[in-house]
Design an enzyme around this catalytic site. Structure first.
Site: not given
Ligand code: ARG
Length: 456
Positions: A24, A111, A156-157, A286, A292, A294, A299, A326, A331, A334
């Protein structure tokens, strides 16, 4: 490959593809600063509990502060071969202080770290987003002032309804944004980053040592540090992501508001409406059609709604049915979080500039305001004040408008004699006065015309 925080019980090396798959660091490096915060508090708690001596504590804290300096100066580059940000920071610490770094993770779990980190990240970003919402709100005030007393067509509408003030229209968005701001504030107040959960079962360090450590950390004056607490339910702490779902929910609502705003401005700036002229620096041309201009910014704002709603749904679906406590699935919270935060911040930043650049095509609006159907409701109300029941007044005015449409004339053009065939209480001078923007505006007494000041 960078060193891992685990591995003692394993005989075989991790499969390379799986290792890559499970990383990660490529996105959680964003949590570097708050991860160091957790390490500082934890080090202070270990120290207070007698597991680190004074010298060791100082060496560790100094090294952690150096890492913060690197992060703040922009020289911090995550090592992409680390598994995650916790490992990366740990390895960095090891480079700086050698063997002593091995003591920092005493009685600590990632965790616990990740829950703390994400809450701290949300607190910081909640403040940033709240400020940006405030900037957009201020731009609305600028536009409201510039077009003070400017009548506008209310719909309205998506059908012409009644005359309003352009500032009434803007005021509606002001209310939306003020609510968004207060929602963020309530969210900020509710989030508590905890320390001391361990992997799930708590740790043998006394909660008062965590509180002492938090107090010392608080004196460093990092925003949000006054909210940190020693854990109350360690299991809930490591398994809870409600705060993220709430945060993404709030961002989804802001996004919905921006998307509706974008849609309106796109519509009002079409040649068919032509009420608004858009700031050129936020439009594009464009490659084929030379004429144009735009509304691409708007958008894209409208288009990003899918991503932002999707991020929230992805998070809720990931959490659904997870056993306590956990699980690694978490993970994956994120990317949706960072994605929604980054998108909404960019949108708000640009929107604050965009709004100030909008110009009204007053002549076109004036022409639209000549459409006397816009005043039908006012005429019915006028009759009510002359003692006619509203349902009858509604019927009389409906027939008048229909007559004018069928005979290609205007109610305002109709002589007294003709008007009186519809209702004896009508005369042409009252009709001319009532079917006018000034009357439509001044006759509305129920509106306070105020945007609430968002909570600080
Ligand atoms: N990278 C993990 C997360 O974002 C961190 C916690 C990992 N914990 C574990 N027991 N592998 O959730």
């Amino acid at each position: 490959m960078a060193k891992k925080l685990w591995g003692g019980r394993f005989k075989k090396k991790i499969d390379k593809d799986f290792e890559q798959f499970s990383k990660s660091i490529q996105y959680d490096f964003k949590l570097a600063r708050v991860d160091v915060f957790h390490s500082i508090i934890h080090t202070l708690a270990l120290s207070g509990s007698g597991l680190l001596n004074k010298k060791e504590t100082k060496t560790i804290i100094d090294a952690l502060n150096e890492i913060i300096k690197d992060i703040d100066s922009g020289s911090f580059k995550p090592n992409l071969s680390s598994e995650d940000i916790h490992t990366d920071i740990h390895n960095r610490l090891q480079k700086k202080i050698g063997r002593l770094s091995a003591k920092v993770h005493t009685l600590r779990s990632r965790n616990d770290q990740i829950a703390f980190n994400e809450k701290f990240y949300c607190l910081d970003e909640a403040i940033n987003i709240k400020n940006l919402v405030g900037d957009v709100l201020n731009s609305f005030f600028v536009l409201m002032k510039e077009y003070d007393n400017q009548p506008f067509v209310g719909y309205t509408h998506t059908q012409r309804a009644q005359v309003i003030l352009f500032s009434d229209y803007l005021c509606a968005f002001g209310h939306m944004l003020a609510r968004d701001s207060n929602r963020i504030k309530r969210f900020y107040d509710s989030v508590i980053p905890y320390v001391g959960a361990g992997a799930l079962a708590g740790t043998s360090l006394h909660s008062k040592e965590y509180f002492k450590a938090i107090d010392v950390f608080f004196s460093y004056n990092h925003t949000g540090s006054d909210k940190i607490k020693s854990v109350e339910s360690s299991i809930d702490n490591v398994s809870d992501r409600d705060f993220l779902i709430e945060f993404l929910g709030i961002i989804s609502i802001i996004q919905m508001h921006l998307s509706r705003l974008a849609e309106d401005i796109i519509l009002y700036s079409t040649q068919e409406f032509d009420y608004l002229d858009l700031p050129e620096e936020f439009c594009t041309g464009s490659s084929l059609m030379p004429h144009k201009k735009n509304p691409d910014f708007l958008e894209l704002v409208r288009g990003y709604t899918g991503r932002i709603y999707g991020n929230q749904v992805s998070l809720m679906t990931m959490m659904k049915g997870l056993p306590m406590a956990y699980n690694r699935d978490m993970q994956l919270d994120k990317e949706p979080l960072f994605s929604s935060v980054e998108i909404i911040k960019s949108e708000l930043k640009i929107m604050a500039k965009f709004i100030k650049g909008i110009k009204l095509n007053k002549e076109i609006i004036a022409e639209a305001l000549l459409d006397e159907r816009l005043y039908a409701t006012e005429l019915a109300e006028f009759l009510v004040f002359k003692g006619i029941a509203f349902k009858d007044a509604h019927d009389i005015v409906g027939k008048l408008i229909r007559y004018a449409e069928d005979n290609k004339t205007q109610v305002k053009q109709m002589p007294d004699k003709l008007l009186k065939k519809f209702c004896v209480k009508l005369n042409s001078s009252d009709v001319a006065r009532v079917m006018h923007a000034a009357h439509a505006i001044t006759s509305k007494k129920s509106i306070k015309r105020k945007v609430p000041k968002p909570d600080a």
